[in-house]
Design a protein around this motif. Sequence first.
Motif, PDB file in Angstrom:
ATOM      1  N   GLY A  91       0.763  -1.187   0.001  1.00 44.18           N
ATOM      2  CA  GLY A  91      -0.061   0.071  -0.095  1.00 44.18           C
ATOM      3  C   GLY A  91       0.805   0.958   0.099  1.00 44.18           C
ATOM      4  N   GLY A  92       2.193   0.972   0.510  1.00 41.63           N
ATOM      5  CA  GLY A  92       3.103   2.417   0.413  1.00 41.63           C
ATOM      6  C   GLY A  92       2.649   3.318   1.588  1.00 41.63           C
ATOM      7  N   LYS A  93       3.547   3.801   1.973  1.00 39.47           N
ATOM      8  CA  LYS A  93       3.337   4.448   3.416  1.00 39.47           C
ATOM      9  C   LYS A  93       2.531   5.752   3.235  1.00 39.47           C
ATOM     10  CE  LYS A  93       6.122   6.632   7.168  1.00 39.47           C
ATOM     11  NZ  LYS A  93       7.380   6.992   7.885  1.00 39.47           N
ATOM     12  N   GLY A  94       1.346   5.828   4.168  1.00 38.93           N
ATOM     13  CA  GLY A  94       0.718   7.003   3.967  1.00 38.93           C
ATOM     14  C   GLY A  94      -0.389   6.780   2.692  1.00 38.93           C
ATOM     15  N   LYS A  95      -0.495   5.535   2.388  1.00 38.20           N
ATOM     16  CA  LYS A  95      -1.332   5.448   1.168  1.00 38.20           C
ATOM     17  C   LYS A  95      -2.678   4.798   1.554  1.00 38.20           C
ATOM     18  CE  LYS A  95       1.426   7.727  -1.606  1.00 38.20           C
ATOM     19  NZ  LYS A  95       1.146   8.898  -2.180  1.00 38.20           N
ATOM     20  N   HIS A  96      -2.920   4.469   2.845  1.00 40.28           N
ATOM     21  CA  HIS A  96      -4.263   3.912   3.167  1.00 40.28           C
ATOM     22  C   HIS A  96      -4.785   5.084   4.151  1.00 40.28           C
ATOM     23  CE1 HIS A  96      -6.711   0.520   4.755  1.00 40.28           C
ATOM     24  NE2 HIS A  96      -6.680   1.151   5.931  1.00 40.28           N
ATOM     25  N   PRO A  97      -5.765   5.470   3.495  1.00 32.34           N
ATOM     26  CA  PRO A  97      -6.769   6.593   4.319  1.00 32.34           C
ATOM     27  C   PRO A  97      -7.359   5.917   5.527  1.00 32.34           C
ATOM     28  CG  PRO A  97      -8.047   6.084   2.294  1.00 32.34           C
ATOM     29  CD  PRO A  97      -6.543   5.506   2.376  1.00 32.34           C
ATOM     30  N   ALA A  98      -7.686   6.781   6.432  1.00 29.90           N
ATOM     31  CA  ALA A  98      -8.495   6.595   7.882  1.00 29.90           C
ATOM     32  C   ALA A  98      -9.799   5.980   7.327  1.00 29.90           C
ATOM     33  CB  ALA A  98      -8.686   7.708   8.616  1.00 29.90           C
ATOM     34  N   ASP A 106      -5.735  -1.317  10.727  1.00 33.68           N
ATOM     35  CA  ASP A 106      -5.335  -1.522  12.262  1.00 33.68           C
ATOM     36  C   ASP A 106      -5.696  -0.447  13.181  1.00 33.68           C
ATOM     37  OD1 ASP A 106      -4.454  -4.100  12.381  1.00 33.68           O
ATOM     38  OD2 ASP A 106      -2.464  -3.517  11.306  1.00 33.68           O
ATOM     39  N   GLY A 107      -5.302  -0.416  14.556  1.00 31.72           N
ATOM     40  CA  GLY A 107      -5.530   0.482  15.422  1.00 31.72           C
ATOM     41  C   GLY A 107      -4.742   1.924  15.000  1.00 31.72           C
ATOM     42  N   ASP A 108      -3.896   1.732  14.553  1.00 33.09           N
ATOM     43  CA  ASP A 108      -2.901   2.706  14.187  1.00 33.09           C
ATOM     44  C   ASP A 108      -3.198   3.516  13.157  1.00 33.09           C
ATOM     45  OD1 ASP A 108      -2.041   1.055  12.580  1.00 33.09           O
ATOM     46  OD2 ASP A 108       0.356   1.221  13.083  1.00 33.09           O
ATOM     47  N   GLY A 109      -4.264   2.994  12.183  1.00 35.92           N
ATOM     48  CA  GLY A 109      -4.620   3.667  10.977  1.00 35.92           C
ATOM     49  C   GLY A 109      -4.071   2.978   9.549  1.00 35.92           C
ATOM     50  N   SER A 110      -3.024   2.119   9.875  1.00 30.78           N
ATOM     51  CA  SER A 110      -2.726   1.505   8.756  1.00 30.78           C
ATOM     52  C   SER A 110      -3.291   0.190   8.194  1.00 30.78           C
ATOM     53  CB  SER A 110      -0.955   0.701   8.932  1.00 30.78           C
ATOM     54  OG  SER A 110      -1.163  -0.002  10.264  1.00 30.78           O
ATOM     55  N   ALA A 111      -3.054  -0.372   7.087  1.00 28.60           N
ATOM     56  CA  ALA A 111      -3.886  -1.604   6.585  1.00 28.60           C
ATOM     57  C   ALA A 111      -3.654  -2.667   7.287  1.00 28.60           C
ATOM     58  CB  ALA A 111      -3.682  -1.595   5.141  1.00 28.60           C
ATOM     59  N   VAL A 322     -19.378   4.607  13.157  1.00 27.19           N
ATOM     60  CA  VAL A 322     -18.136   4.285  13.832  1.00 27.19           C
ATOM     61  C   VAL A 322     -18.335   3.337  14.923  1.00 27.19           C
ATOM     62  CG1 VAL A 322     -17.077   6.631  13.006  1.00 27.19           C
ATOM     63  CG2 VAL A 322     -18.393   6.439  15.326  1.00 27.19           C
ATOM     64  N   ASN A 323     -17.283   2.846  15.666  1.00 25.09           N
ATOM     65  CA  ASN A 323     -17.182   1.754  16.504  1.00 25.09           C
ATOM     66  C   ASN A 323     -17.340   2.598  17.990  1.00 25.09           C
ATOM     67  OD1 ASN A 323     -14.603   2.466  16.982  1.00 25.09           O
ATOM     68  ND2 ASN A 323     -13.954   0.764  15.952  1.00 25.09           N
ATOM     69  N   SER A 324     -17.114   1.837  19.101  1.00 22.07           N
ATOM     70  CA  SER A 324     -17.211   2.317  20.239  1.00 22.07           C
ATOM     71  C   SER A 324     -15.852   3.338  20.669  1.00 22.07           C
ATOM     72  CB  SER A 324     -17.178   1.317  21.239  1.00 22.07           C
ATOM     73  OG  SER A 324     -16.123   0.442  21.257  1.00 22.07           O
ATOM     74  N   ALA A 325     -14.787   3.158  19.889  1.00 15.61           N
ATOM     75  CA  ALA A 325     -13.495   4.036  20.072  1.00 15.61           C
ATOM     76  C   ALA A 325     -13.858   5.314  19.200  1.00 15.61           C
ATOM     77  CB  ALA A 325     -12.423   2.945  19.729  1.00 15.61           C
ATOM     78  N   GLY A 326     -14.602   5.228  18.443  1.00 14.16           N
ATOM     79  CA  GLY A 326     -14.784   6.451  17.455  1.00 14.16           C
ATOM     80  C   GLY A 326     -14.136   6.251  16.106  1.00 14.16           C
ATOM     81  N   LYS A 327     -13.932   5.014  15.561  1.00 16.33           N
ATOM     82  CA  LYS A 327     -13.099   4.806  14.553  1.00 16.33           C
ATOM     83  C   LYS A 327     -13.992   4.330  13.345  1.00 16.33           C
ATOM     84  CE  LYS A 327      -8.450   4.228  16.518  1.00 16.33           C
ATOM     85  NZ  LYS A 327      -8.001   5.612  15.841  1.00 16.33           N
ATOM     86  N   ASN A 328     -13.695   4.633  12.232  1.00 16.38           N
ATOM     87  CA  ASN A 328     -14.443   4.125  11.145  1.00 16.38           C
ATOM     88  C   ASN A 328     -13.838   2.615  10.702  1.00 16.38           C
ATOM     89  OD1 ASN A 328     -14.418   3.382   7.988  1.00 16.38           O
ATOM     90  ND2 ASN A 328     -15.638   5.190   8.066  1.00 16.38           N
ATOM     91  N   GLU A 329     -14.722   1.712  10.472  1.00 15.82           N
ATOM     92  CA  GLU A 329     -14.447   0.313  10.412  1.00 15.82           C
ATOM     93  C   GLU A 329     -14.589  -0.094   8.821  1.00 15.82           C
ATOM     94  OE1 GLU A 329     -15.833  -2.365  13.089  1.00 15.82           O
ATOM     95  OE2 GLU A 329     -15.149  -1.472  14.963  1.00 15.82           O
ATOM     96  N   GLY A 330     -14.540   0.782   8.117  1.00 18.79           N
ATOM     97  CA  GLY A 330     -14.661   0.384   6.608  1.00 18.79           C
ATOM     98  C   GLY A 330     -15.889  -0.028   5.957  1.00 18.79           C
TER      99      GLY A 330
END
Length: 447
Positions: A91-98, A106-111, A322-330
């Motif tokens: 995916g290349g660094k920084g090429k996977h949007p939140a 993943d939890g850190d926003g990477s794929a 979003v989930n309970s942690a406020g993150k988008n789950e795709g």
Amino acid sequence: MYNRSLPASLALAGFAVGISLTNTAQADFVKDSKLSLGMRNYYYDADNRSGGADQREWAQSFKLDYISGFTEGTVGFGLDLQGLVGLHLDGGKGKHPAANTFTPSDGDGSAQTTWASAGATAKARFSKSEIRYGSTLAPNLPILVSNDSRLQPQTFEGGMITSREIDNLTLTTGRIEHAKGRASTNSTGLSVSGATQDSNNFRFAGGDWKATKDLTLQYYYANLENFYSQNFLGLVHVLPISNDSSFKTDLRYFKSTSDGRNGQAGYTFNNNGGYAKNAGKVDNTTWSAMFTYSLGAQSLMLGRVQVSDDGGFVWLNQSGVVNSAGKNEGEGGASFYLFTDAVVGQFSRAGENVNIGQYTYDFATLGVSGLKASLSYMNGQDIKAANGHGPDQHEVETDARIDYVVQSGMLKGFGTTLRHGAYRSGGTGIANQDQTRLIFNYTYSFF
């Protein structure tokens, strides 16, 4: 990640299997079963020409489908199972949007490197009617379209009944409770674009009547509790002109209105980023007319889509959930039954008038069976500014597509698709984007 639909699905699976494996009833259940492995290799490149983050990802998916037959007897029972596995190749660094719609994060926003999910649907058949209940439903109806334009398919959890008891009439009704997005292993509630709350109650009913061999009439009703109600009317007519030519007319009409808490905090509809007469509420009429002339290997499609001034077109879209942690789950990314469901844009905002043209050529007539190509153009004008006072906006998109499927030999059925979309906006606030997709598909049938 915990899949909320999986425990219920497995319980249904056990129940259905227990019913099916009795005496001679097992024969048709097994004899008519199908087991296949679908493999999809996908490269996705979204180049934001107006600045902002690009997206470049490459991944591999495996989809194992077991589709049983039905047990013998007045009422036959069956079971469908589905397992999905995904591998993120690059995916290349920084090429996977939140807010991704391609692979889980993943939890850190990477794929995620690998992910998997599973589901099951129990089914029963009586005469010419069939009922299904489970988590692998993939409807293709005017008011609910399952999206399969990325690495893995979007699926729904709930129940559906399809009846063909009357000749030339297909009736469908059901209730959907959850959806699993194409970039997720979890299921969520149902929602609309821009809302943060969800609903577990999407009800629908309708039918397709083949009035003559050339004419099909449609009516469907749908209701997403606390968001919207929607009525659909459709007409499809094919006029044969000669042995190798025809003229097709496809008319579609949607009327959507607010329901329940729609407009209240969390239940608001963002009208696809456009104008709303009543802020946060659904209020829309959309119609389309498409005409296709086919002559031998060629077809030319011309048409128009018109969205009413009071608000944008609405469809099921869980992008804001979003989930309970406020993150988008795709969970985002959903299809809708309009010709403006393009590679990049949606052309569905208040006041928008869209002119569409598409040319398609089948190279089989030149001796290259399995090769097809198409070029389409969309031009949306008269889009109302979100504040209701600014000048009208516009947007344009040009899409190209090439498909090739191997017709014989060891790789028979191996398919390649190359799609490219170039989107440009005028004052809409949406980034200009060039998008390229290269997809390889192959399905192996065990039996």
